[in-house]
Write an enzyme that holds these catalytic residues in place. Structure first.
Site, PDB file in Angstrom:
ATOM      1  N   HIS A 172      -5.890  -1.759 -13.488  1.00 48.78           N
ATOM      2  CA  HIS A 172      -6.083  -2.714 -13.823  1.00 48.78           C
ATOM      3  C   HIS A 172      -5.023  -3.390 -14.828  1.00 48.78           C
ATOM      4  CE1 HIS A 172     -10.098  -3.693 -11.406  1.00 48.78           C
ATOM      5  NE2 HIS A 172      -8.920  -3.297 -11.424  1.00 48.78           N
ATOM      6  N   SER A 180       0.535  -1.322  -0.242  1.00 45.25           N
ATOM      7  CA  SER A 180       0.000  -0.066  -0.207  1.00 45.25           C
ATOM      8  C   SER A 180       0.673   1.454  -0.127  1.00 45.25           C
ATOM      9  CB  SER A 180      -0.742   0.013   0.944  1.00 45.25           C
ATOM     10  OG  SER A 180      -1.426   1.173   1.353  1.00 45.25           O
ATOM     11  N   ARG A 181       0.358   2.273  -0.960  1.00 47.62           N
ATOM     12  CA  ARG A 181       1.383   3.617  -0.558  1.00 47.62           C
ATOM     13  C   ARG A 181       1.257   4.339   0.424  1.00 47.62           C
ATOM     14  NH1 ARG A 181      -0.068   4.335  -7.402  1.00 47.62           N
ATOM     15  NH2 ARG A 181       2.025   2.852  -7.966  1.00 47.62           N
ATOM     16  N   THR A 190     -25.341 -12.492  -5.092  1.00 48.04           N
ATOM     17  CA  THR A 190     -24.723 -13.284  -3.941  1.00 48.04           C
ATOM     18  C   THR A 190     -24.681 -14.937  -3.763  1.00 48.04           C
ATOM     19  OG1 THR A 190     -26.901 -13.913  -3.148  1.00 48.04           O
ATOM     20  CG2 THR A 190     -26.189 -11.441  -3.178  1.00 48.04           C
ATOM     21  N   TYR A 221       4.868  -1.170  -4.550  1.00 49.44           N
ATOM     22  CA  TYR A 221       3.724  -1.789  -5.973  1.00 49.44           C
ATOM     23  C   TYR A 221       5.236  -2.326  -6.056  1.00 49.44           C
ATOM     24  CZ  TYR A 221      -0.502  -0.010  -5.386  1.00 49.44           C
ATOM     25  OH  TYR A 221      -2.368   1.449  -4.866  1.00 49.44           O
ATOM     26  N   LYS A 243     -12.709  -7.779 -10.870  1.00 51.77           N
ATOM     27  CA  LYS A 243     -13.562  -7.658 -12.401  1.00 51.77           C
ATOM     28  C   LYS A 243     -13.867  -5.872 -12.096  1.00 51.77           C
ATOM     29  CE  LYS A 243     -16.700  -5.925  -9.465  1.00 51.77           C
ATOM     30  NZ  LYS A 243     -17.500  -4.896 -10.155  1.00 51.77           N
ATOM     31  N   LEU A 265      -7.277  -2.550  -7.864  1.00 58.26           N
ATOM     32  CA  LEU A 265      -7.724  -1.679  -7.741  1.00 58.26           C
ATOM     33  C   LEU A 265      -8.386  -0.935  -8.478  1.00 58.26           C
ATOM     34  CD1 LEU A 265      -3.324  -2.058  -8.976  1.00 58.26           C
ATOM     35  CD2 LEU A 265      -4.056  -0.655  -6.219  1.00 58.26           C
ATOM     36  N   ASP A 317     -18.991  -1.049 -12.531  1.00 64.41           N
ATOM     37  CA  ASP A 317     -18.878  -1.803 -11.265  1.00 64.41           C
ATOM     38  C   ASP A 317     -19.879  -2.801 -11.218  1.00 64.41           C
ATOM     39  OD1 ASP A 317     -18.039  -1.461  -8.762  1.00 64.41           O
ATOM     40  OD2 ASP A 317     -20.152  -1.101  -8.378  1.00 64.41           O
TER      41      ASP A 317
END
Length: 318
Positions: A80, A37-38, A254, A59, A98, A75, A178
């Site tokens: 991606h 992590s940055r 789900t 990274y 995804k 990310l 999304d």
């Protein structure tokens, strides 16, 4: 041969913290090796929550870690392609969230990099690992629905968090990327082919789609419509309609227990769906694929086809 795949997490995102890392810890054939992590505050949290994992502030340092076999990429969508290719070139297998990319061309670039590096790459559609989808496949394979003529699929929720990457166009935000990618993936599972024409409409806000519907037609005349959004009341549902029957899929993506419903001229029947561990099963399968040298459940060909449909939908917007 090792019985454990050593995982590195490329970015301490919400989905990594809440879903992916716990899944790795319970997979059985996987172990959490390192986290990058940055954000110093996030790394401090990692040190407390996962004290056995090595922590990297860049990274690139994670990709260079010799004790990491596979990388999970949670990310922003816009990152991606580049970081997946970088991980593959560093000799790591990759499970990428995804949508796998922003365009089909990007996805093909990623597939080519995986082939060149002789490493596995899979898109993280965790819903494909549920008992619900196993039962759906069984119904479809039985032929009891007849010839499929229409599919409806929706995935909508109400976004109540402000300033998320979902609302930032530059990071690949928007409802289609999304959640719309899920109904599209389901359509691919059902049809195993591309539509021949498409028309979509969207409600835009701040440069991203927050409410989108698309109508797709296939070469045999079959029609599908999908809806996605994050500015209205939640709804997740699908139905597959054939010449002999209709399959209703509630809570489609789900892993909760529930029921499927099949309606035919002979009556209605329900099919029990068992609760599943979709994230755990996903990491278990991908880790097993690495260890066994086989293809995981979701192929790159499916992911590229999925992106081709996303391209069609975006290009058809007025």
């Amino acid at each position: 041969m090792s019985t454990q795949v050593r995982w590195g997490i490329l970015g301490y995102a919400r989905i990594a913290r809440l879903s992916a890392i716990p899944a790795i810890l319970r997979a059985g054939n996987a172990e959490l090796s390192a986290i990058a992590s940055r954000d110093a505050a996030k790394l401090a949290e990692c040190a407390t929550q996962f004290p056995l994992a090595r922590l990297h502030m860049t990274y690139d340092a994670l990709l260079a870690d010799p004790d990491v076999d596979a990388i999970y990429v949670p990310l922003p969508n816009s990152q991606h392609r580049d970081w997946t290719i970088a991980a593959l070139e560093a000799g790591k297998h990759v499970l990428c969230e995804k949508p796998i990319a922003l365009t089909a061309r990007q996805a093909r670039d990623m597939g080519a990099a995986a082939k060149h590096a002789d490493r596995l790459l899979m898109e993280a559609f965790m819903y494909r690992y549920t008992d619900r989808i196993r039962q759906v496949r069984t119904v479809l394979a039985s032929g009891e629905l007849g010839v499929i003529r229409h599919v409806n699929a929706s995935f909508r929720f109400f976004l109540d968090r402000e300033n998320t990457i979902k609302e930032q166009a530059g990071l690949g935000g928007g409802a289609l990327y999304d959640v719309g990618c899920y109904p599209i993936n389901l359509l691919g599972l059902i049809t195993e082919k591309l539509p021949v024409r498409c028309q979509a409409y969207a409600e835009m806000k701040g440069g991203v789609d927050v409410n989108l519907s698309a109508l797709l037609q296939y070469g045999d005349g079959m029609i599908a419509n999908l809806h996605c959004g994050f500015n209205a009341h939640p709804f997740m549902h699908a139905e597959v309609i054939g010449t002999q029957g209709r399959l209703e899929i509630r809570d489609t993506f789900t892993d909760a227990a529930g029921e499927l419903y099949v309606y035919t001229t002979t009556g209605t029947r329900s099919i029990a769906v068992a609760e599943s561990d979709r994230y755990g099963a996903e990491f278990r399968d991908f880790s097993a694929a690495i260890l066994e040298g086989r293809t995981p459940l979701l192929t790159l060909e499916e992911s590229i086809r999925n992106m081709e449909v996303l391209d069609m939908i975006r290009e058809s917007l007025p």
